[in-house]
Design a protein around this motif. Structure first.
Motif, PDB file in Angstrom:
ATOM      1  N   UNK A 281       0.831  -1.203   0.000  1.00 33.60           N
ATOM      2  CA  UNK A 281       0.000   0.000   0.000  1.00 33.60           C
ATOM      3  C   UNK A 281       0.872   1.262   0.000  1.00 33.60           C
ATOM      4  N   UNK A 282       1.902   1.251   0.840  1.00 30.67           N
ATOM      5  CA  UNK A 282       2.796   2.407   0.902  1.00 30.67           C
ATOM      6  C   UNK A 282       3.564   2.580  -0.408  1.00 30.67           C
ATOM      7  N   UNK A 283       3.997   1.455  -1.006  1.00 28.47           N
ATOM      8  CA  UNK A 283       4.713   1.534  -2.275  1.00 28.47           C
ATOM      9  C   UNK A 283       3.800   2.038  -3.391  1.00 28.47           C
ATOM     10  N   UNK A 284       2.537   1.584  -3.370  1.00 32.20           N
ATOM     11  CA  UNK A 284       1.572   2.055  -4.371  1.00 32.20           C
ATOM     12  C   UNK A 284       1.338   3.559  -4.229  1.00 32.20           C
ATOM     13  N   UNK A 285       1.237   4.012  -2.967  1.00 29.21           N
ATOM     14  CA  UNK A 285       1.019   5.445  -2.731  1.00 29.21           C
ATOM     15  C   UNK A 285       2.220   6.264  -3.209  1.00 29.21           C
ATOM     16  N   UNK A 286       3.429   5.768  -2.961  1.00 27.46           N
ATOM     17  CA  UNK A 286       4.637   6.460  -3.411  1.00 27.46           C
ATOM     18  C   UNK A 286       4.663   6.578  -4.933  1.00 27.46           C
ATOM     19  N   UNK A 287       4.350   5.480  -5.630  1.00 29.84           N
ATOM     20  CA  UNK A 287       4.338   5.503  -7.095  1.00 29.84           C
ATOM     21  C   UNK A 287       3.216   6.383  -7.633  1.00 29.84           C
ATOM     22  N   UNK A 288       2.107   6.457  -6.891  1.00 30.01           N
ATOM     23  CA  UNK A 288       1.013   7.327  -7.303  1.00 30.01           C
ATOM     24  C   UNK A 288       1.452   8.790  -7.257  1.00 30.01           C
ATOM     25  N   UNK A 289       2.108   9.180  -6.161  1.00 26.92           N
ATOM     26  CA  UNK A 289       2.618  10.552  -6.051  1.00 26.92           C
ATOM     27  C   UNK A 289       3.625  10.840  -7.167  1.00 26.92           C
ATOM     28  N   UNK A 319       7.107  13.095 -23.263  1.00 30.14           N
ATOM     29  CA  UNK A 319       7.877  13.840 -22.271  1.00 30.14           C
ATOM     30  C   UNK A 319       7.970  13.093 -20.943  1.00 30.14           C
ATOM     31  N   UNK A 320       7.156  12.027 -20.790  1.00 23.86           N
ATOM     32  CA  UNK A 320       7.176  11.261 -19.532  1.00 23.86           C
ATOM     33  C   UNK A 320       8.573  10.726 -19.224  1.00 23.86           C
ATOM     34  N   UNK A 321       9.333  10.329 -20.273  1.00 23.61           N
ATOM     35  CA  UNK A 321      10.700   9.815 -20.044  1.00 23.61           C
ATOM     36  C   UNK A 321      11.540  10.863 -19.314  1.00 23.61           C
ATOM     37  N   UNK A 322      11.489  12.109 -19.822  1.00 27.33           N
ATOM     38  CA  UNK A 322      12.222  13.193 -19.145  1.00 27.33           C
ATOM     39  C   UNK A 322      11.709  13.396 -17.728  1.00 27.33           C
ATOM     40  N   UNK A 323      10.360  13.324 -17.541  1.00 23.16           N
ATOM     41  CA  UNK A 323       9.781  13.542 -16.220  1.00 23.16           C
ATOM     42  C   UNK A 323      10.251  12.513 -15.208  1.00 23.16           C
ATOM     43  N   UNK A 324      10.299  11.234 -15.600  1.00 22.11           N
ATOM     44  CA  UNK A 324      10.693  10.171 -14.660  1.00 22.11           C
ATOM     45  C   UNK A 324      12.177  10.256 -14.304  1.00 22.11           C
ATOM     46  N   UNK A 325      13.050  10.455 -15.293  1.00 22.92           N
ATOM     47  CA  UNK A 325      14.479  10.491 -14.976  1.00 22.92           C
ATOM     48  C   UNK A 325      14.841  11.766 -14.230  1.00 22.92           C
ATOM     49  N   UNK A 326      14.016  12.814 -14.357  1.00 21.06           N
ATOM     50  CA  UNK A 326      14.289  14.051 -13.622  1.00 21.06           C
ATOM     51  C   UNK A 326      13.790  13.947 -12.188  1.00 21.06           C
ATOM     52  N   UNK A 327      12.570  13.424 -11.997  1.00 19.69           N
ATOM     53  CA  UNK A 327      12.017  13.314 -10.640  1.00 19.69           C
ATOM     54  C   UNK A 327      12.773  12.297  -9.799  1.00 19.69           C
ATOM     55  N   UNK A 328      13.312  11.276 -10.437  1.00 24.50           N
ATOM     56  CA  UNK A 328      14.113  10.286  -9.700  1.00 24.50           C
ATOM     57  C   UNK A 328      15.574  10.710  -9.590  1.00 24.50           C
ATOM     58  N   UNK A 329      15.890  11.943 -10.060  1.00 25.25           N
ATOM     59  CA  UNK A 329      17.234  12.546  -9.998  1.00 25.25           C
ATOM     60  C   UNK A 329      18.290  11.696 -10.706  1.00 25.25           C
ATOM     61  N   UNK A 353      11.042  15.829  -6.837  1.00 30.24           N
ATOM     62  CA  UNK A 353      11.449  14.423  -6.796  1.00 30.24           C
ATOM     63  C   UNK A 353      12.231  14.088  -5.544  1.00 30.24           C
ATOM     64  N   UNK A 354      13.122  14.999  -5.132  1.00 32.11           N
ATOM     65  CA  UNK A 354      13.902  14.779  -3.899  1.00 32.11           C
ATOM     66  C   UNK A 354      12.983  14.762  -2.685  1.00 32.11           C
ATOM     67  N   UNK A 355      12.006  15.670  -2.650  1.00 30.93           N
ATOM     68  CA  UNK A 355      11.081  15.739  -1.512  1.00 30.93           C
ATOM     69  C   UNK A 355      10.210  14.493  -1.424  1.00 30.93           C
ATOM     70  N   UNK A 356       9.772  13.984  -2.576  1.00 30.44           N
ATOM     71  CA  UNK A 356       8.944  12.761  -2.569  1.00 30.44           C
ATOM     72  C   UNK A 356       9.766  11.579  -2.116  1.00 30.44           C
TER      73      UNK A 356
END
Length: 356
Positions: A281-289, A319-329, A353-356
């Motif tokens: 549940x916690x992992x699902x919530x993290x991926x949702x954010x 653009x999702x590719x850029x979004x994922x690699x940027x949010x995951x730093x 991404x760092x805050x999440x």
């Protein structure tokens, strides 16, 4: 037991007792209590409680020497402590004793069974223990070492076979066949000796074992089909061959999952898997954010960059590719904004991404 110690175990009986407010809640969790003295009474076995108390103090749960596993199981259920909290050095012995007690109870309740069936079941349980409980005997440890050796050998051979100098090497193919024969033998023997066949088939580790075996046999069948169709020159048959080739590529990719077979022989990996299962549940919530953030920032940067000549942001899904690699730093740098608004959005995306 100190309150700060009890807070470390939020699913235990003592934690619920600490949080209880009304008389009914307290009475339900203990046998008697005296609020004036601040004392609570539990009518339980004092000898077994010593290991429970040590668990609260040290966070490590050990099986008492020469103590019945059935009594310990009853105490763990009463104190609301998961039996998986047992340390690896005691868990296998505890599980084995539980199975032996269960077998003894079943044997006593089924006196009408004939001797041949009981003898077969006894051998069946011995074989099951031999393959499933590495710490049960010296022979079981040897079988576990052999199994781990084949897993490592198969994984190494699989990796080496992708090197151009070793492709289509006969020695590599022979080793691959030998490993598959062992995996097949191990899976079949464990299935036949399993006390519950349906539970065996549903087990995650057993599914992984089956996935590690099936690609080899499916590959053989597909190759035979492909060879038969190469004798036919119609366009439809060539399309069928192309589809089979793509299927073979996917099947070969599944061979990488063989390394997961090591989880059967590693209590650490099993505990990790159990932790992930309990925290889904916690992992699902993290991926949702994360997904929400990626969607928002991908949309912003797309509209900021879409009018730039030669832009790399041609659509929001692209653009999702850029979004994922940027949010995951991670930041590969293959896609990046060039305008000032786009770069500001990129900075905000990194910080989020760092805050999440």
């Amino acid at each position: 037991v100190l309150r700060k110690t009890i807070r470390k175990f939020p699913s235990s009986r003592l934690f619920y007792l600490m949080k209880a407010k009304s008389h009914d809640e307290i009475a339900e969790l203990c046998d008697d209590y005296d609020l004036v003295k601040g004392e609570f009474y539990f009518d339980r076995n004092p000898n077994t409680f010593s290991c429970i108390l040590d668990y609260y103090r040290t966070g490590k749960l050990h099986l008492p020497a020469e103590r019945c596993s059935a009594i310990l199981e009853e105490e763990l259920n009463y104190w609301k402590i998961d039996e998986w909290e047992l340390e690896p050095c005691c868990r296998d012995r505890y599980q084995q004793e539980k199975e032996e007690i269960k077998e003894d109870v079943e044997a006593e309740s089924n006196h009408s069974q004939d001797k041949i069936k009981n003898r077969f079941k006894r051998y069946q349980n011995k074989i099951w223990t031999l393959f499933e409980k590495p710490n049960s005997s010296t022979m079981a440890r040897i079988m576990a070492i052999v199994s781990v050796t084949f897993i490592i050998l198969s994984t190494v051979v699989m990796c080496i076979s992708t090197i151009s100098d070793f492709m289509n090497n006969s020695a590599i193919e022979v080793i691959e066949v030998i490993c598959i024969v062992w995996f097949t033998f191990e899976y079949v023997v464990r299935f036949l000796s399993s006390p519950n066949k349906w539970q065996f088939l549903k087990g995650l580790l057993n599914i992984i074992d089956l996935i590690a075996i099936l690609p080899f046999y499916i590959n053989l069948i597909a190759i035979n089909i492909e060879r038969r169709q190469t004798d036919v020159n119609s366009t439809e048959d060539f399309k069928g061959i192309e589809g089979i080739a793509k299927s073979l590529l996917l099947i070969r990719m599944l061979r990488v999952l063989r390394v997961l077979k090591l989880a059967r022989h590693s209590s650490g990996l099993q505990i990790l898997g159990l932790t992930l299962k309990k925290s889904w549940r916690e992992l699902f919530l993290l991926n949702l954010f994360l997904t929400i953030g990626v969607t928002i920032f991908s949309g912003f940067v797309y509209y900021a960059e879409r009018d730039v000549n030669g832009t790399q942001f041609k659509s929001i899904p692209g653009t999702f590719w850029w979004g994922y690699i940027t949010m995951t730093t991670v930041g590969y740098g293959d896609t990046h904004p060039t305008t000032i608004p786009g770069q500001i959005i990129g900075i905000l995306c990194c910080i989020t991404g760092v805050l999440i």
